[in-house]
Motif scaffolding. Structure first.
Motif, PDB file in Angstrom:
ATOM      1  N   UNK A 180      -2.112 -40.289  -6.766  1.00  0.00           N
ATOM      2  CA  UNK A 180      -0.955 -40.811  -6.864  1.00  0.00           C
ATOM      3  C   UNK A 180       0.533 -40.077  -7.621  1.00  0.00           C
ATOM      4  N   UNK A 181      -0.032 -39.459  -8.626  1.00  0.00           N
ATOM      5  CA  UNK A 181       1.364 -38.861 -10.249  1.00  0.00           C
ATOM      6  C   UNK A 181       1.979 -37.686  -8.687  1.00  0.00           C
ATOM      7  N   UNK A 182       0.895 -37.061  -8.309  1.00  0.00           N
ATOM      8  CA  UNK A 182       1.812 -35.441  -7.206  1.00  0.00           C
ATOM      9  C   UNK A 182       1.960 -36.392  -6.167  1.00  0.00           C
ATOM     10  N   UNK A 183       1.750 -37.626  -5.396  1.00  0.00           N
ATOM     11  CA  UNK A 183       2.761 -37.973  -4.116  1.00  0.00           C
ATOM     12  C   UNK A 183       4.093 -38.776  -4.721  1.00  0.00           C
ATOM     13  N   UNK A 184       4.309 -39.142  -5.899  1.00  0.00           N
ATOM     14  CA  UNK A 184       5.387 -39.221  -6.354  1.00  0.00           C
ATOM     15  C   UNK A 184       6.579 -37.473  -7.204  1.00  0.00           C
ATOM     16  N   UNK A 185       6.187 -36.894  -7.897  1.00  0.00           N
ATOM     17  CA  UNK A 185       6.205 -35.675  -7.616  1.00  0.00           C
ATOM     18  C   UNK A 185       7.361 -35.322  -6.785  1.00  0.00           C
ATOM     19  N   UNK A 186       6.013 -35.369  -5.583  1.00  0.00           N
ATOM     20  CA  UNK A 186       6.656 -35.027  -3.898  1.00  0.00           C
ATOM     21  C   UNK A 186       8.076 -35.392  -3.711  1.00  0.00           C
TER      22      UNK A 186
END
Length: 366
Positions: A280-286
């Protein structure tokens, strides 16, 4: 000349005598044998038979009346589970419901199946305290199923009661003892609502809805299951205009104690479900979000900067936890801490979150 002719000549009627049978003779002897008893004042036998017959008929009539009376009362007796109604109770007496009024998901298991109980526990929750119930009514009144009030709170919640009456929804006026049982706590504030739980969003759905937002801040809460701490964090987050709260189990945020401590602030936060925080945090980073991890205390083995030197972007996810998660720390763009003293090296996570968000608020004012 025969006998009839001689009778006609004398002008006297002819009398014929029937021969007595053996039964009539025996009955006559029996009657004659009872003359002494009649003379002593006893009633004749046929009078006794008549009196006993009348007595039996009177008793039978009385029994019929009692049976009819019982049947008539039985028709008006209220049905109960044990069908125990005392005979002295009036069938027209008004009866007050003495059973405990509980939440929908706490009803008798003989009425609701286990599957229905599980569904209701999953879909419904209790909300109590004044500010929390007012926030529910202001943000999502359609989720209210039933309401309970103390008498002294009816004036304060008059708009809510009018809304319930207009939509034919149930509400009850109860005393303090019943309210404590319904809310399952003494800190109910005089009002309790049964409401449907909110549906949480996936990370992708939340990002799609807030893609055009200029400012967006999200609290990613890991390993914090205390409802009072969650409520305090939600209240602080709503105060500093945080939009979303990411949790592994968003239903914890709808806990009655958490909602009470949040004072209605949880209603202004969007719950986000994240089974895997790293994904989920990786999606926010994107989507251009900055990831900031806040340590509960200073750790010498982890490279981190002091909170007072923090500068954040317009879109940031703040990761907070009770126990340090090294994977989340390594994935974060920045790791910060707040230094304390030797007497008290760490603060409560809700207090620490408030200091962090206050720093961000000061950054916006510059």
């Amino acid at each position: 000349m025969n006998d009839n002719q001689s009778a006609d000549k004398q002008g006297k009627p002819t009398v014929f005598y029937a021969k007595k049978s053996a039964e009539s003779k025996s009955s006559q002897r029996s009657y004659q044998g009872n003359d002494s008893r009649h003379q002593r004042g006893s009633a004749p036998r046929h009078d006794q038979d008549k009196s006993s017959h009348d007595k039996r008929r009177t008793e039978r009539s009385k029994m019929n009346r009692e049976t009819i009376k019982d049947n008539r009362i039985e028709m008006f007796r209220p049905r109960s589970r044990n069908n125990s109604v005392t005979s002295h109770e009036s069938p027209w007496k008004s009866r007050v419901q003495k059973s405990e009024q509980l939440a929908t998901f706490e009803n008798d298991t003989t009425i609701l199946s286990n599957q229905q109980l599980k569904r209701q526990r999953k879909e419904e929750t209790l909300v109590y305290s004044e500010n929390s119930c007012k926030a529910i009514f202001a943000k999502r009144p359609e989720s209210i199923i039933k309401a309970f009030f103390l008498q002294e709170k009816t004036h304060e919640f008059k708009p809510l009661i009018a809304w319930l009456v207009e939509r034919r929804l149930g509400y009850d006026i109860v005393d303090d003892a019943h309210m404590s049982k319904i809310a399952q706590t003494q800190h109910h504030g005089g009002v309790c609502l049964i409401v449907k739980k909110r549906s949480s969003l996936t990370t992708a759905t939340y990002l799609a809805q807030n893609n055009d937002a200029k400012y967006d801040y999200v609290m990613a809460i890991d390993d914090i299951n205390n409802p009072h701490n969650l409520g305090a964090i939600a209240r602080t987050a709503a105060f500093f205009k945080v939009n979303g709260v990411m949790l592994r189990q968003p239903d914890i945020l709808d806990n009655g104690a958490s909602l009470r401590v949040s004072e209605g602030g949880a209603e202004y936060l969007t719950p986000i479900k994240a089974d895997d925080f790293i994904v989920s945090l990786d999606q926010f980073k994107q989507y251009g979000y900055q990831i900031v991890a806040l340590l509960p205390c200073k750790v010498n083995t982890i490279k981190a900067e002091n909170l007072t030197k923090l500068s954040v972007r317009a879109k940031t996810v703040f990761v907070i936890f009770q126990q340090i998660n090294l994977k989340l720390v390594e994935f974060a763009d920045k790791v910060v801490y707040l230094s304390g003293s030797e007497a008290m090296p760490a603060l409560n996570i809700s207090v620490l979150s408030g200091i962090l968000l206050a720093k961000i608020d000061r950054t916006h004012t510059k």
